[in-house]
Write a protein that holds these residues in place. Structure first.
Motif, PDB file in Angstrom:
ATOM      1  N   ILE A 267       0.689  -1.362   0.064  1.00  0.00           N
ATOM      2  CA  ILE A 267      -0.086  -0.237   0.094  1.00  0.00           C
ATOM      3  C   ILE A 267       0.539   1.197  -0.093  1.00  0.00           C
ATOM      4  N   THR A 268       0.698   1.872  -0.858  1.00  0.00           N
ATOM      5  CA  THR A 268       1.824   2.810  -0.878  1.00  0.00           C
ATOM      6  C   THR A 268       0.582   4.070  -1.331  1.00  0.00           C
ATOM      7  N   TRP A 269       0.870   4.669  -0.035  1.00  0.00           N
ATOM      8  CA  TRP A 269      -0.577   5.746   0.249  1.00  0.00           C
ATOM      9  C   TRP A 269      -1.216   7.222  -1.238  1.00  0.00           C
TER      10      TRP A 269
ATOM     11  N   GLU B 262      -0.321   6.292  -4.673  1.00  0.00           N
ATOM     12  CA  GLU B 262      -0.972   5.507  -5.466  1.00  0.00           C
ATOM     13  C   GLU B 262      -2.270   5.725  -5.331  1.00  0.00           C
ATOM     14  N   VAL B 263      -3.106   6.511  -4.284  1.00  0.00           N
ATOM     15  CA  VAL B 263      -4.728   6.080  -3.960  1.00  0.00           C
ATOM     16  C   VAL B 263      -5.211   6.611  -5.303  1.00  0.00           C
TER      17      VAL B 263
ATOM     18  N   LEU C  83      -9.941   2.076   3.759  1.00  0.00           N
ATOM     19  CA  LEU C  83      -9.088   3.354   4.333  1.00  0.00           C
ATOM     20  C   LEU C  83      -8.099   3.517   5.776  1.00  0.00           C
TER      21      LEU C  83
ATOM     22  N   ALA D  81      -6.005  -0.175   6.593  1.00  0.00           N
ATOM     23  CA  ALA D  81      -5.099  -0.014   5.674  1.00  0.00           C
ATOM     24  C   ALA D  81      -5.552  -1.369   4.805  1.00  0.00           C
TER      25      ALA D  81
ATOM     26  N   PHE E  33      -5.766  -1.360  -1.739  1.00  0.00           N
ATOM     27  CA  PHE E  33      -6.533  -0.409  -3.074  1.00  0.00           C
ATOM     28  C   PHE E  33      -7.348  -1.094  -3.746  1.00  0.00           C
TER      29      PHE E  33
ATOM     30  N   HIS F 297      -0.631  -2.522   8.487  1.00  0.00           N
ATOM     31  CA  HIS F 297       0.176  -1.379   8.139  1.00  0.00           C
ATOM     32  C   HIS F 297      -0.411  -0.498  10.051  1.00  0.00           C
ATOM     33  N   HIS F 298      -1.519  -0.276   9.309  1.00  0.00           N
ATOM     34  CA  HIS F 298      -1.899   0.394  10.830  1.00  0.00           C
ATOM     35  C   HIS F 298      -1.807  -0.581  12.231  1.00  0.00           C
TER      36      HIS F 298
END
Lengths: 504, 504, 504
Positions: free
Chosen positions: A259-261, A263-264, A319, A322, A325, C243-244
């Motif tokens: 998960i890379t924020w 890239e959302v 979201l 986590a 997406f 992740h969180h």
């Protein structure tokens, strides 16, 4: 998807073409009309979306004292038309009763298709089938077969005709049919699939009836539990490694999702809202989801609004926790929240702002639960189905509180949010009147009892006290009253005797 | 395996040697005998298998008007003999009550062994133990220990003596004992195993009682749920990797089974039917299965027939769902269906042809569910036990319908299919009579009320209406009736007074 | 942790400083005091541990006839002091009601912390928090936040004020807070964790209320089920790979544990007992466990004794089932047994020696179940939480028996073992009296009925019989009595008439 049938109810607010109905309506709203006999719109329905569904028809046109203007007439006609296609289309249902059996069956199947979203409306059902065809014809066919055979099976098993006519035996069937097709690994148009589809759909009414026997103890609906049970049953009984009916491979997560924020994709997040609504029927096409929203709006704007809110809540929860997406874009975080939010937000509770907040809370809880159940079920190669919705909605319906702004409707009176609200308001008014009357009544009895206490019938009074202690609640009171009356009768009798004696 | 005890019932149809019973019997069948006082066979039992269990004994022999031929006498004696060993052997149970305690305990243990198949018959129990010894002596020993200690534990815990005497606390014990031995990885004659065996068997009555507290709310039996819970508990608590009590290794399927339809062995498929019946007790020997069928036939031919049908249905389902042939030959698809088919087909429902169809449907559902549960449980290294049977039978017992050809017996009246049928027929007749009487009664009251309406006792009547509204159902009616009677009494009193006044 | 509130009860045995209370107390113990007006200690409480909690205060000092010695006075003062801090500190609770809201909230939070162990005592709560701080400050903070927000949420959701004041909405909160911190893989002082902590704690009252709706049908408490559900929900929804909020990795056993009996550390086995008690709150420090034992002893010595027994039973079971020694030393076999043993041993059952044995049995069953559930849950990466305790205690509370030495207290009357015992003894006495009275009463009625049977009011009598059959239980009897009275009245009326006629 709500509880027992409501076909015995009198279709309200329509009086123009159905002279037979006029009288019933007249008696229903008599008291109101007596108070406002000259108003053109005697009982305007208040609905959440500002839509006015009342109709005036002949009464208004007959207009004994006031002559309605052209504008008023046009508005009246529009409202009348709306009343035919919105809500649960009771006039249509009433008309259907006299039609050919196959036509009736079609009506029930269409209502069944819409009942997944708690909508008892054949037009919505038609729109939903249109959406399904847009998504995938094979799935749509399976869904139709499922609904049809579930309804037929309910007829064979002699279930309540009213519930069948409301589509309450069809909605599990359509989901069973659709999702068996969606999760089949044998590809589209694998005709053998229709066999377990028919078997499982026909088992729906049995499981529904059994679950209803349990849930009815707490006045709870069965929701989509039969679908969840039967689809999971089919999937885990066959599994991914099966010669006849292989299922898609679902496996538990065993590593960190990437998960890379940065890239959302915000646009995709927004389309996740209609997609989430579409996923209730296993559809990932946003247009299909949009069509479903239209189907909801036709019947009940409140339902449509809560569906949208629920889907958005699911997306936000994804979201927050986590989630990958892709799962969010695909609407997997939305569909359970959609159903939970509809169920709590006005369907089984009367809509007040506290209930609205409760519905949103329930949607969040449902999203959390959805993630948990998806992880647990993946161990067995199963999808989450709508278990999260069922469990969270049942939890929030079992919840009790001392406030009276959160009112759970009796299952037999559940219709659609707008009518539920009206029921709730009427009940409140009635309760208020009754409370006042009871107070007066009680005062009267107290006074009478006081009077009697002056007499010296010691024995009788002691026994009455005894009765009071033992008989609890209503019975106790009634018996008590009867005892008091007995004494009065005795007095009358003795009085007669003594007066006679005097006469003698 | 059915619900509460039935030891209070009067052993019927036997009157020859038990003079004490004769009178009770006489009063029971009085009405019938009054109608047919001269018939040799006053109450012939109708049973599914064409077997006639009635007995005539002294009544017939005393033959007041008709002299029975030799043939009739022989038939009568045969039927009498049959009545002693078939059904639930109530005469024997009655006789046992006066015997030595250890002998009684043996009777209870034997009945417990047979109750797994819902048969309350010590002879069947004996035959079943013979079958078990044929299969494996160590298993048979464990089964015996389990039944014995479960029964003793129920005695210590002061459970209902009637239920204990019917073997209702033993059947979970025998299954716990047997299956713990079957699934133990420590080999036969590992004597330490008796320790957890005894502990688990003695826990049976506690779990049974707790489950009964829940299930009784829906008038449902506990079936073999205590066994399922306790064996799964033991197996998963210890597991395959345990020093003291290792379990056999069970793992989930992770690849396609190798199924070639050409290789199917039809003979083995046929033996799968008795093997399936044997697998109820964890036995894979077809002869053992055959012996069990004999045990069933002794008590109740209907039960035996449904067991066979169930096993066949399971085998067919296995083929339909592409199960590995070995599992089918081994009877793993059969045993749950056997139990489900017996339970629905005449045991807890009164046998009509609709119920017969329902039993077959239940067997199919059970087979499907069996496959699903086996796959889920294998994730935890557990066998399916009889969970599929319990869940499917409970579902089909919770199922409600508006037809009156599917009649669920009250749990307290469940005996064996043949007697259940008789109970059902009697009830029908009684209901019919009551309905007619009630109609007459109601008409009478209506007429009286009509009459009273003519009087001008306004106040009283209004209060009565009030009472009608508040008191719901029976109470309301009764109170209503009482009110009416009060008025009558008043009339009598006033009449007396006025007549007296006239006399004066 | 017991059911509904008990704040309406009158704080007993304290009369010195609270003049307002004196009167209530006076009325409560009036009858007793009338019998023993001169005794210095009018209502000595009998407690299991030999501790006498009664207080005499002014009554004793006022000493009308007997002048108490100095020793008696000192003892009285000591008992008075004890009565303030032991049990559920009702005087304190009463005093708290008039205090500042935040102070009240603190009281509720402290009681909530202690209610995990069924102790409704703020002092115990304080001691427990001290133990938690000794173990880990971050955990203690999370626990406090959990309790606080669960209590606040219950206030917002308008739950029963009495239950909130008893800490019944806090104990799930503290466990949720603590265990989420314990199982978090993000390390201590990861402040974001407070977010899901607050969310989950605030969901507690909803889940509690929903479960109570179900469990109340069987008069069962919800125990720590809400905590179990919500912590499992959080852990499985996020999982190890998140992740969180990553969770610690828990995996199923896949090989034989290395157990050498020679290596067993007896000292560590003994410390496993207090550690087991500490593990109820997720603490492995034996000193913390010891502090918790003190907290229990303050409120109720019986509870403390059963906690110790439970922990020891768990340890022994672990050895019997060949568990790895580390798990036993770590207290994982103890904490469920501790709770189960407390719950059965005097908390929800009135303590007799049979109940004491039952509590020990339940502890063994719980240990077995604990191992099973731990193995099953590890498949999903979950700890066993207190599921084993909940399920075993519910099973043993659902268990019914025909003996009257095992008496399950009505949920509304559950307090702490010592007071439960007193309640039980009072009830027994009352029942005995009532039984005797009823017998006398019934005899009287029977005699009256016999008398009436002599009269020739055929119709009335038949109708009465009818009423007897239909009205079941109390109603039937009452109506019956009324009918008899009616007849009596008739006789009086007719008697009056006839006597008058004679006069004429």
């Amino acid at each position: 998807m709500p509880g027992p049938h409501r076909t015995k109810d009198i279709p309200k607010n329509i009086s123009s073409f159905y002279s037979a109905l006029t009288q019933e309506l007249a008696s229903t709203f008599q008291s109101k009309q007596e108070q406002q006999p000259l108003m053109a719109n005697p009982d305007p329905e208040v609905s959440g979306g500002g839509e006015q569904k009342a109709a005036q028809g002949e009464n208004a046109e007959a207009g004994k004292s006031a002559v309605p203007t052209y504008q008023q007439k046009a508005k009246a006609r529009l409202l009348l038309l709306l009343s035919y296609i919105s809500g649960d289309m009771e006039v249509f249902a009433e008309w259907m009763k006299k039609q050919f059996f196959l036509l009736q069956l079609l009506d029930w199947v269409l209502r069944g298709a819409a009942q997944v979203m708690f909508v008892n409306n054949p037009l919505s059902g038609l729109v939903i089938f249109a959406g399904l065809i847009l998504q995938n014809r094979w799935w749509a066919l399976n869904g139709f077969v499922g609904t049809l055979f579930a309804t037929i099976s309910a007829l064979i098993l002699q279930q309540s005709r009213g519930a069948i006519a409301a589509g309450l035996y069809g909605y599990n069937g359509i989901l069973v049919g659709l999702l068996m097709a969606v999760f089949s690994n044998a590809g589209d148009w694998y005709w053998w699939l229709l066999l377990p589809n028919i078997v499982m759909s026909m088992t729906c009414p049995i499981v529904s009836s059994a679950l209803a026997s349990i849930n009815s103890r707490w006045d709870l609906p069965v929701f989509t539990l039969p679908f969840n049970i039967l689809v999971c049953l089919h999937m885990v009984a066959t599994g991914h490694y099966n010669h006849h009916f292989p299922q898609v491979l679902i496996q538990p997560r065993t590593e960190l999702a990437n998960i890379t924020w940065a890239e959302v994709n915000v646009a995709k997040l927004f389309t996740a809202v209609p997609v989430g609504i579409g996923q209730v029927y296993g559809c990932d096409n946003p247009w299909t989801g949009g069509i479903f929203m239209v189907a909801l709006f036709i019947s009940s704007p409140i339902t449509c609004a809560h569906a949208t809110i629920g889907s958005a809540v699911g997306m936000v929860s994804g979201l927050a926790l986590a989630a990958p997406f892709e799962a969010i874009y695909f609407g997997l975080w939305g569909y359970n929240c959609v159903l939970a939010c509809i169920a709590i937000g006005g369907m089984f509770y009367a809509l007040t702002w506290q209930v609205h907040l409760l519905a949103i809370t329930c949607a969040f809880f449902c999203a959390y639960l959805g993630s948990a159940i998806a992880n647990v079920m993946s161990t067995f190669g199963l999808p989450a189905c709508t278990w999260p919705f069922c469990l969270s909605a049942l939890t929030f319906l079992l919840f009790t509180t001392e406030t009276n702004t959160i009112f759970k409707l009796p299952l037999a009176n559940v219709a659609y949010p707008e009518r539920n609200l009206r029921f709730f308001w009427k009940l409140r008014k009635k309760e208020k009147l009754e409370r006042e009357e009871k107070e007066r009544d009680e005062e009267k009895w107290r006074a009478k009892e006081q009077e009697l206490l002056g007499n010296d019938k010691e024995v009788l009074r002691m026994e009455r006290m005894d009765g009071k202690e033992k008989g609890d609640g209503m019975e106790g009171k009634q018996i008590n009253k009867m005892m008091i009356r007995e004494e009065e009768m005795m007095e009358v009798a003795l009085g007669a005797v003594s007066s006679m004696a005097e006469n003698v």
